[in-house]
Scaffold this motif. Structure first.
Motif, mmCIF file in Angstrom:
data_model
loop_
_atom_site.group_PDB
_atom_site.id
_atom_site.type_symbol
_atom_site.label_atom_id
_atom_site.label_comp_id
_atom_site.label_asym_id
_atom_site.label_seq_id
_atom_site.Cartn_x
_atom_site.Cartn_y
_atom_site.Cartn_z
ATOM 1 N N PRO A 102 0.829 -1.216 0.000
ATOM 2 C CA PRO A 102 0.000 0.000 0.000
ATOM 3 C C PRO A 102 0.862 1.264 0.000
ATOM 4 O O PRO A 102 1.877 1.362 0.701
ATOM 5 C CB PRO A 102 -0.811 -0.113 1.291
ATOM 6 N N ALA A 103 0.429 2.236 -0.765
ATOM 7 C CA ALA A 103 1.176 3.489 -0.883
ATOM 8 C C ALA A 103 1.250 4.215 0.462
ATOM 9 O O ALA A 103 2.252 4.881 0.762
ATOM 10 C CB ALA A 103 0.532 4.381 -1.935
ATOM 11 N N ALA A 104 0.201 4.083 1.282
ATOM 12 C CA ALA A 104 0.195 4.777 2.569
ATOM 13 C C ALA A 104 1.306 4.266 3.471
ATOM 14 O O ALA A 104 1.924 5.046 4.220
ATOM 15 C CB ALA A 104 -1.164 4.588 3.251
ATOM 16 N N VAL A 105 1.587 2.980 3.420
ATOM 17 C CA VAL A 105 2.675 2.408 4.214
ATOM 18 C C VAL A 105 4.018 2.896 3.693
ATOM 19 O O VAL A 105 4.923 3.242 4.466
ATOM 20 C CB VAL A 105 2.597 0.872 4.190
ATOM 21 N N GLN A 106 4.171 2.936 2.391
ATOM 22 C CA GLN A 106 5.433 3.384 1.802
ATOM 23 C C GLN A 106 5.731 4.827 2.188
ATOM 24 O O GLN A 106 6.859 5.149 2.580
ATOM 25 C CB GLN A 106 5.370 3.249 0.276
ATOM 26 N N ARG A 107 4.731 5.694 2.087
ATOM 27 C CA ARG A 107 4.956 7.110 2.398
ATOM 28 C C ARG A 107 5.338 7.316 3.861
ATOM 29 O O ARG A 107 6.180 8.149 4.183
ATOM 30 C CB ARG A 107 3.692 7.919 2.081
ATOM 31 N N ARG A 108 4.755 6.530 4.756
ATOM 32 C CA ARG A 108 4.958 6.781 6.175
ATOM 33 C C ARG A 108 6.187 6.099 6.744
ATOM 34 O O ARG A 108 6.841 6.633 7.652
ATOM 35 C CB ARG A 108 3.720 6.336 6.967
ATOM 36 N N PHE A 109 6.555 4.911 6.232
ATOM 37 C CA PHE A 109 7.567 4.103 6.908
ATOM 38 C C PHE A 109 8.876 3.905 6.138
ATOM 39 O O PHE A 109 9.875 3.542 6.751
ATOM 40 C CB PHE A 109 6.993 2.720 7.229
ATOM 41 N N TYR A 110 8.903 4.115 4.811
ATOM 42 C CA TYR A 110 10.113 3.776 4.060
ATOM 43 C C TYR A 110 11.332 4.578 4.507
ATOM 44 O O TYR A 110 12.454 4.088 4.486
ATOM 45 C CB TYR A 110 9.864 3.978 2.553
ATOM 46 N N SER A 111 11.125 5.814 4.910
ATOM 47 C CA SER A 111 12.264 6.645 5.318
ATOM 48 C C SER A 111 12.868 6.201 6.643
ATOM 49 O O SER A 111 13.944 6.665 7.023
ATOM 50 C CB SER A 111 11.821 8.104 5.432
ATOM 51 N N ARG A 112 12.217 5.277 7.375
ATOM 52 C CA ARG A 112 12.703 4.864 8.691
ATOM 53 C C ARG A 112 13.565 3.603 8.649
ATOM 54 O O ARG A 112 14.039 3.159 9.695
ATOM 55 C CB ARG A 112 11.528 4.608 9.630
ATOM 56 N N LEU A 113 13.715 3.020 7.488
ATOM 57 C CA LEU A 113 14.439 1.750 7.424
ATOM 58 C C LEU A 113 15.850 1.863 7.969
ATOM 59 O O LEU A 113 16.381 0.923 8.556
ATOM 60 C CB LEU A 113 14.482 1.242 5.977
ATOM 61 N N SER A 114 16.499 3.006 7.800
ATOM 62 C CA SER A 114 17.876 3.168 8.287
ATOM 63 C C SER A 114 17.931 3.484 9.773
ATOM 64 O O SER A 114 19.004 3.538 10.355
ATOM 65 C CB SER A 114 18.573 4.287 7.506
ATOM 66 N N GLN A 115 16.770 3.705 10.418
ATOM 67 C CA GLN A 115 16.753 4.094 11.833
ATOM 68 C C GLN A 115 16.681 2.909 12.787
ATOM 69 O O GLN A 115 16.823 3.076 13.989
ATOM 70 C CB GLN A 115 15.557 5.012 12.103
ATOM 71 N N ALA A 116 16.423 1.711 12.257
ATOM 72 C CA ALA A 116 16.286 0.553 13.136
ATOM 73 C C ALA A 116 17.599 0.270 13.841
ATOM 74 O O ALA A 116 18.677 0.447 13.275
ATOM 75 C CB ALA A 116 15.860 -0.674 12.324
ATOM 76 N N PRO A 117 17.554 -0.164 15.099
ATOM 77 C CA PRO A 117 18.785 -0.470 15.836
ATOM 78 C C PRO A 117 19.511 -1.653 15.217
ATOM 79 O O PRO A 117 18.886 -2.536 14.622
ATOM 80 C CB PRO A 117 18.283 -0.805 17.237
ATOM 81 N N PRO A 118 20.842 -1.693 15.326
ATOM 82 C CA PRO A 118 21.587 -2.825 14.767
ATOM 83 C C PRO A 118 21.271 -4.098 15.539
ATOM 84 O O PRO A 118 20.811 -4.046 16.683
ATOM 85 C CB PRO A 118 23.049 -2.415 14.956
ATOM 86 N N PRO A 119 21.510 -5.265 14.907
ATOM 87 C CA PRO A 119 21.280 -6.531 15.626
ATOM 88 C C PRO A 119 22.120 -6.598 16.889
ATOM 89 O O PRO A 119 23.232 -6.082 16.948
ATOM 90 C CB PRO A 119 21.720 -7.589 14.611
ATOM 91 N N ILE A 120 21.582 -7.258 17.908
ATOM 92 C CA ILE A 120 22.277 -7.373 19.191
ATOM 93 C C ILE A 120 23.240 -8.547 19.125
ATOM 94 O O ILE A 120 22.828 -9.694 19.005
ATOM 95 C CB ILE A 120 21.277 -7.576 20.334
ATOM 96 N N HIS A 121 24.532 -8.271 19.194
ATOM 97 C CA HIS A 121 25.542 -9.325 19.148
ATOM 98 C C HIS A 121 26.212 -9.540 20.501
ATOM 99 O O HIS A 121 26.975 -10.477 20.675
ATOM 100 C CB HIS A 121 26.616 -8.983 18.111
ATOM 101 N N LYS A 122 25.922 -8.659 21.466
ATOM 102 C CA LYS A 122 26.602 -8.767 22.749
ATOM 103 C C LYS A 122 26.154 -10.013 23.501
ATOM 104 O O LYS A 122 25.014 -10.433 23.436
ATOM 105 C CB LYS A 122 26.347 -7.524 23.600
#
Length: 578
Positions: free
Chosen positions: A474-494
């Motif tokens: 859905p276009a509504a999901v793309q407009r709202r969330f695509y710009s946040r993909l780089s904001q997710a925290p890195p995987p926890i390796h500790k």
């Protein structure tokens, strides 16, 4: 046929063995299995007989009435048997007469001397029959292509995810292991495992108690008080690799109650959570109102928590802080506490009995709770005792919810209104985004995001099978969330031992009483600013718990990260039901 999928779990890519092992039972193994099954059936019969006994008052009168009723039933049965015998004798005489008539009719064909005839029979077209050097060359007998296809389907590729579900069809319950390949758009059932009771919850884990290497296993909670651990890399298995807890035998009349404590739950297991930072620890929630911690290495119960007054529906470990637990109960409350110091417990009241609860995978101190009244509450451990906000999500009980680990603020809820609803919960004010129809499902009971695909969610429930849905379409999901993909925290390796130190690596040490050591202080909640020093007593207790302040996701998104936006994922049609 009634079909219910009450629980599901994703398995990350590369966790499964490429060529799973097949179990081949020997004669001795088969006999042992038969004996074990016979014993279980005998126990069930004894339990059933015990339930049939009423109280002591009026037992003799009821017994006499039952005896007279049995005599009447016996006389009626004898009369019915005599009539049936007479009927069979009549049919037998009729059949004998028909056989005699058939023999007279076949006599004219002289079948008794058929083999003595001298006539030569020709090839009858057999001379044109093709002859091949081997069966593989025969297109009708050669099954090489089918065998190759079967081997290919049996092999688990490095790009495959597994989706494990607990399904019940009528009275049969089993675990289904499905293979999902996003690149090749493949989705099929690989194998299944038969269960003895209705599955209520399922949790994937990689801790193998029989090996030093990571494994591929699932813990399953059912209507029974035990927890079974199954190896997903073994096909056609009939026994779990490990069982946690004891079978509770129902007490018979006039039998004294045992004084020995039970090492496990006494009622059905409703929730499970594996600690990814302390890999040998599993938490379970039960209808017996308790939460238990288990050491998978020794199959023993480490701790028992009884802070709830009703069934405990859900339990989740904090993904960032190993000792911190979140529990939700039918007593209309959520609890957050450090498993080493459970007396410092923060309780959050909610509007109705709880259906599910989860931590926000992108914000360390936030959690979400869904309730029977259709509401979803968001809580923050920094402000105990009250919820941050509430969403009127559905008009029916919200039985499932999931948050994307790769897209901050993306929350999905499911209920019995045949829709999945997508919410943006990143800020202080939640926002509704879209409603995704799932009209083939009467109710959604379980939801889960893929560990590798940001917008791919698995949904299942009452009827409708398993749905793999790409929410990025859905276009509504793309407009709202695509710009946040780089904001997710890195995987926890500790690893947890790097936080606790080498002297505190065992499960027992982790669950010991808390102290003021430097190692435990690394888990302590960061002190609030001096300007916020007027927090109430409960907030002060929470500051001693192992909860870290969440980092500001907006600040974490630097200008360089904004330049590294990922390519938009190719839109893909929804996968068909399993």
């Amino acid at each position: 046929i009634m079909s219910v999928i009450a629980c599901a779990a994703w398995v990350k890519r590369g966790a499964a063995r490429e060529n799973p092992e097949r179990v081949e039972l020997s004669r001795d193994d088969l006999q042992a299995l038969i004996n074990d099954t016979t014993t279980k059936l005998r126990d069930l019969e004894e339990d059933s007989e015990g339930e049939e006994h009423a109280g002591e008052a009026g037992e003799e009168h009821e017994g006499g009435a039952a005896e007279e009723e049995d005599m009447e039933e016996s006389e009626a049965a004898e009369a019915a048997a005599a009539a049936e015998k007479k009927k069979k004798e009549k049919k037998s005489k009729k059949a004998e007469k028909e056989n005699a008539d058939d023999e007279d009719g076949l006599a004219k064909y002289n079948l008794d001397t058929y083999d003595d005839e001298d006539d030569q029979v020709g090839l009858g077209g057999l001379q044109d029959l093709a002859v091949f050097a081997s069966n593989e060359d025969d297109p009708y007998l050669g099954k090489q292509e089918d065998e190759e296809e079967e081997i290919e389907d049996f092999t688990v590729q490095s790009t495959d995810n597994l989706i494990v579900v607990g399904r019940t069809e009528d009275v049969m319950s089993h675990i289904e292991v499905h293979v999902y390949n996003e690149e090749e758009e493949d989705f099929f059932q690989h194998h299944d495992i038969l269960l003895s009771a209705f599955p209520l919850c399922i949790e994937w884990l990689d801790f193998d108690p029989g090996s030093e290497n990571p494994g591929n296993l699932v813990a399953v909670g059912t209507m029974e008080p035990q927890i079974d651990i199954w190896d997903l890399d073994v096909v056609d298995t009939v026994e779990p690799v490990l069982t946690l807890g004891e079978k509770i035998k129902k007490k018979k009349k006039n039998k004294k109650k045992s004084s020995s404590p039970i090492n496990g739950h006494t009622k059905e297991v409703m929730g499970l959570s594996w600690n990814r930072l302390q890999r040998n620890v599993l938490a379970s929630a039960s209808a017996d109102t308790t939460v238990r911690l288990w050491d998978l290495a020794t199959a023993t119960s480490l701790r028992v928590f009884d802070h709830h007054r009703d069934k405990v529906q859900s339990v989740r470990w904090n993904p960032f802080n190993a000792p911190v637990l979140l529990t939700g109960s039918f007593d209309r409350s959520v609890a957050v506490f450090d498993s080493r110091s459970p007396q410092a417990l923060a309780r959050f009241p909610v509007s109705a009995p709880i259906e599910a609860c989860i931590w926000d995978p992108c914000f360390e101190s936030r959690f979400f709770v869904s309730c029977e009244d259709g509401k979803v509450h968001c809580g923050d451990t920094r402000t105990p005792g009250k919820m941050a906000f509430t969403i009127n999500a559905h008009s029916t009980p919200v039985s499932a919810l999931a948050a994307s680990p790769l897209v901050p603020g993306l929350l999905v809820t499911g209920a019995a209104d045949q829709t999945l609803r997508v919410w943006d919960v990143q800020g202080a004010e939640p926002a509704f985004v879209i409603a995704q129809p799932v009209t083939d499902m009467n109710a959604v009971f379980t939801l889960g995001f893929s560990p590798e695909l940001p917008f791919t969610v698995c949904a299942a429930g009452h009827r409708g099978g398993i749905r793999i849905i790409d929410l990025a379409e859905p276009a509504a999901v793309q407009r709202r969330f695509y710009s946040r993909l780089s904001q997710a925290p890195p995987p926890i390796h500790k690893e947890l031992n790097s936080l606790l130190g080498p002297e505190r690596e065992t499960g027992d040490d982790m669950m010991g009483e808390g102290d003021d050591s430097e190692d435990e202080a690394r888990y302590a909640l960061e002190e609030e600013d001096e300007e916020e020093g007027n927090a109430d007593e409960v907030a002060g207790e929470m500051q001693q718990m192992s909860l870290d302040k969440p980092s500001n996701a907006a600040a974490a998104s630097s200008s360089e990260e904004k330049k590294k936006k990922k390519k938009k994922k190719k839109s893909k049609a929804k996968k068909p039901d399993a």
